[in-house]
Design an enzyme around this catalytic site. Structure first.
Site, PDB file in Angstrom:
ATOM      1  N   SER A 131       0.706  -1.102  -0.027  1.00  0.00           N
ATOM      2  CA  SER A 131      -0.033  -0.105  -0.012  1.00  0.00           C
ATOM      3  C   SER A 131       0.906   1.329   0.052  1.00  0.00           C
ATOM      4  O   SER A 131       1.914   1.242  -0.350  1.00  0.00           O
ATOM      5  CB  SER A 131      -0.925  -0.235   1.224  1.00  0.00           C
ATOM      6  OG  SER A 131      -1.848   0.916   1.008  1.00  0.00           O
ATOM      7  N   TYR A 145      -6.814   6.254  -7.136  1.00  0.00           N
ATOM      8  CA  TYR A 145      -5.996   5.659  -6.816  1.00  0.00           C
ATOM      9  C   TYR A 145      -6.033   5.572  -4.885  1.00  0.00           C
ATOM     10  O   TYR A 145      -5.988   4.388  -4.617  1.00  0.00           O
ATOM     11  CB  TYR A 145      -4.535   6.386  -6.619  1.00  0.00           C
ATOM     12  CG  TYR A 145      -3.361   5.810  -6.121  1.00  0.00           C
ATOM     13  CD1 TYR A 145      -2.504   4.755  -6.438  1.00  0.00           C
ATOM     14  CD2 TYR A 145      -2.795   6.538  -5.193  1.00  0.00           C
ATOM     15  CE1 TYR A 145      -1.568   4.143  -5.851  1.00  0.00           C
ATOM     16  CE2 TYR A 145      -1.801   6.097  -4.128  1.00  0.00           C
ATOM     17  CZ  TYR A 145      -1.223   4.845  -4.771  1.00  0.00           C
ATOM     18  OH  TYR A 145       0.098   4.436  -3.927  1.00  0.00           O
ATOM     19  N   LYS A 149      -6.379   2.050  -2.929  1.00  0.00           N
ATOM     20  CA  LYS A 149      -5.603   1.659  -1.603  1.00  0.00           C
ATOM     21  C   LYS A 149      -6.211   1.621  -0.445  1.00  0.00           C
ATOM     22  O   LYS A 149      -6.018   0.732   0.403  1.00  0.00           O
ATOM     23  CB  LYS A 149      -4.386   2.487  -1.698  1.00  0.00           C
ATOM     24  CG  LYS A 149      -3.508   2.544  -2.847  1.00  0.00           C
ATOM     25  CD  LYS A 149      -2.521   1.166  -2.784  1.00  0.00           C
ATOM     26  CE  LYS A 149      -1.403   1.131  -3.799  1.00  0.00           C
ATOM     27  NZ  LYS A 149      -0.975  -0.079  -3.919  1.00  0.00           N
TER      28      LYS A 149
END
Length: 270
Positions: A131, A145, A149
Site C-alpha cells: 500500500s 488511486y 488503496k
C-alpha cells in the site's frame, strides 16, 4: 539447512518489485516474478518469470498454479503491481476508473484468493500487500488511486483476522515517497478539465498533465532497495510484528498528520 522459501512477487520488473526480487534472491530464497511482459531484467537460477495480467482473475489463479508446478510450494505472496492515476473525480472516465480498481485492488484480491488454499495446507505463510501513505489519507487529484488503496487496506485488515488461525500473516506496507519512476512510468492521467487548472496547479505545482517526464523521472525519497531490505527483515522476523508496516523517510510523519487530523475531527463531534 532450512529449505528456501518461494516468493511470488507481482510487478517485479522494476522499482520496488525489482529491488525486492534482488533482496530475496540474495537471501537464498526463490522468486516467481509476475510481470505483464513475462520478462525480467535479471537472470538467476532461483528466479522464475511468468507473464500475468493481475487484473484478470483467471490469469492470477493460473499464475499461482504455475508457481506451484515450478517450485512445489509458495510461502510468501507480495502484491506489489499497481500504478497511480492523476484525475479530479469529475474528470475520471469509466474505463480509467475500472482499470485502476481492477489492477490496484482486485488484482491483489484475486492473487490472495488463489494462494490461500496452498498456504492453509502448508500450515502458514505471508501475504504482503504493498500500500502507501495514500492508503491512509487522500489527496486531491488522486482520488481513484486512494480509493483502490483504501479498499486494499480494508479487505486486508479483515483478511488478517480470518487467516491468523491458519498461521498465515498479513502485512500492509504503508510506504512513503520512493526514489523510483512511479510518478512517470507508473502514472496515468485523465483528460484535464480546464475548470480545475487553478486547483491542479495549487495542489500539484502544475496545471499541465501529463507532466514532463524529465521533471519527475527521479522522485526522491527512500531508495527502493532500503524498503526491500526492510520488507525482507519483516518477513524473516515472523509473528509478533505489526499489521501495518510504515516504511520510508517521510511515511511516519505523513501517517501521523492524517491520523491526528482525523482524531481531532472526530473528537470535535463528541
Amino acid at each position: 539447512m532450512t529449505e528456501p522459501r518461494t516468493w511470488i512477487i507481482t510487478g517485479a520488473g522494476r522499482g520496488l518489485g525489482l529491488a525486492l526480487t534482488d533482496a530475496v534472491l540474495g537471501s537464498g530464497d526463490v522468486v516467481v516474478a509476475l510481470t505483464r511482459s513475462g520478462t525480467m531484467p535479471r537472470e538467476h537460477t532461483r528466479l522464475h518469470t511468468l507473464r500475468a495480467d493481475v487484473s484478470s482473475r483467471e490469469a492470477c489463479f493460473r499464475a499461482v498454479e504455475d508457481a506451484i508446478r515450478l517450485c512445489g510450494r509458495v510461502d510468501v505472496l507480495v502484491n506489489n503491481a499497481g500504478y497511480g492515476l492523476v484525475s479530479a473525480i469529475e474528470e475520471v472516465d469509466e474505463t480509467s476508473a475500472r482499470d485502476i480498481v481492477d489492477t490496484d485492488l482486485l488484482g491483489p484480491l484475486w492473487l490472495t484468493q488463489a494462494v490461500l488454499p496452498h498456504l492453509r495446507r502448508s500450515g502458514g505463510g505471508d501475504i504482503v500487500q504493498i500500500s502507501s501513505v495514500g492508503g491512509v489519507g487522500a489527496m486531491a487529484f488522486f482520488g481513484l488511486y486512494n480509493a483502490a488503496k483504501w479498499g486494499l487496506e480494508g479487505f486486508s485488515e479483515a483478511l488478517a483476522g480470518e487467516v491468523a488461525p491458519f498461521g498465515i500473516r498479513v502485512t500492509i506496507a504503508e510506504i512513503g515517497a520512493m526514489d523510483t519512476q512511479w510518478a512517470t512510468g507508473s502514472m496515468r492521467f485523465a483528460a484535464p478539465d480546464p475548470a480545475y487548472d487553478d486547483a491542479r496547479e495549487a495542489t500539484l505545482g502544475t496545471a499541465t498533465v501529463p507532466w514532463p517526464v524529465e521533471a519527475t523521472a527521479t522522485g526522491g525519497g527512500t531508495a527502493p532497495s532500503d524498503i526491500a531490505e526492510h520488507l525482507l527483515r519483516h518477513v524473516d522476523a515472523g509473528g509478533g510484528t505489526p499489521l501495518r508496516l510504515v516504511l520510508g523517510e517521510d511515511a511516519h510523519d505523513q501517517v501521523a498528520t492524517v491520523m491526528n487530523a482525523r482524531a481531532l475531527e472526530y473528537e470535535a463531534q463528541r
